[in-house]
Write a protein that holds these residues in place. Structure first.
Motif, mmCIF file in Angstrom:
data_model
loop_
_atom_site.group_PDB
_atom_site.id
_atom_site.type_symbol
_atom_site.label_atom_id
_atom_site.label_comp_id
_atom_site.label_asym_id
_atom_site.label_seq_id
_atom_site.Cartn_x
_atom_site.Cartn_y
_atom_site.Cartn_z
ATOM 1 N N SER A 47 11.253 -9.007 45.100
ATOM 2 C CA SER A 47 10.119 -8.648 45.266
ATOM 3 C C SER A 47 9.146 -9.868 45.974
ATOM 4 N N ARG A 48 8.354 -9.382 47.048
ATOM 5 C CA ARG A 48 7.670 -10.312 47.745
ATOM 6 C C ARG A 48 6.399 -10.252 47.316
ATOM 7 N N ALA A 49 6.034 -9.825 46.053
ATOM 8 C CA ALA A 49 4.808 -9.788 45.575
ATOM 9 C C ALA A 49 4.654 -11.024 44.779
ATOM 10 N N ASP A 50 3.140 -11.431 44.462
ATOM 11 C CA ASP A 50 3.003 -12.605 43.978
ATOM 12 C C ASP A 50 3.210 -12.475 42.316
ATOM 13 N N ASP A 51 3.229 -10.993 41.813
ATOM 14 C CA ASP A 51 3.658 -10.941 40.341
ATOM 15 C C ASP A 51 4.704 -9.796 40.447
ATOM 16 N N PRO A 52 5.947 -10.188 40.604
ATOM 17 C CA PRO A 52 7.086 -9.446 40.399
ATOM 18 C C PRO A 52 7.178 -8.390 39.118
ATOM 19 N N GLN A 53 6.627 -8.854 38.304
ATOM 20 C CA GLN A 53 6.567 -8.024 36.952
ATOM 21 C C GLN A 53 5.700 -6.731 37.100
ATOM 22 N N GLU A 54 4.459 -7.051 37.552
ATOM 23 C CA GLU A 54 3.373 -6.126 37.982
ATOM 24 C C GLU A 54 4.090 -4.993 38.885
#
Length: 91
Positions: free
Chosen positions: A63-70
């Motif tokens: 995941s390249r998102a700041d919050d992979p959990q979300e």
């Protein structure tokens, strides 16, 4: 004839190789009976929901998102639902 003898010949002994020991009569006595109901069989958590688990792991790892959990919450929920379907308690 006396009581030591009979008119019929003695029965022939079954053929057995003299070098091989006779097999025991209780070969399958220690085996559990096979159940026909698949729901009663206990499965290991590592052996179920493999596709959901790998999709969840790939999402979390790449995941390249700041919050992979979300970002991967949907994948995590699918995995949890699958595990609950097999009777596992998932937090």
């Amino acid at each position: 004839m006396g009581w030591f003898f009979s008119d019929s010949p003695a029965p022939a002994a079954p053929f057995r190789d003299s070098q091989q020991p006779a097999p025991p009569n209780n070969l399958a006595s220690d085996l559990k009976p096979a159940s026909t109901d698949s729901k009663t069989e206990k499965v290991k958590p590592c052996c179920v929901c493999k596709d959901e688990k790998s999709a969840r792991d790939e999402c979390m790892l790449f995941s390249r998102a700041d919050d992979p959990q979300e970002d991967c919450k949907g994948m995590v929920d699918k995995y949890r639902d699958c595990m609950r379907g097999f009777g596992f308690k998932v937090a």
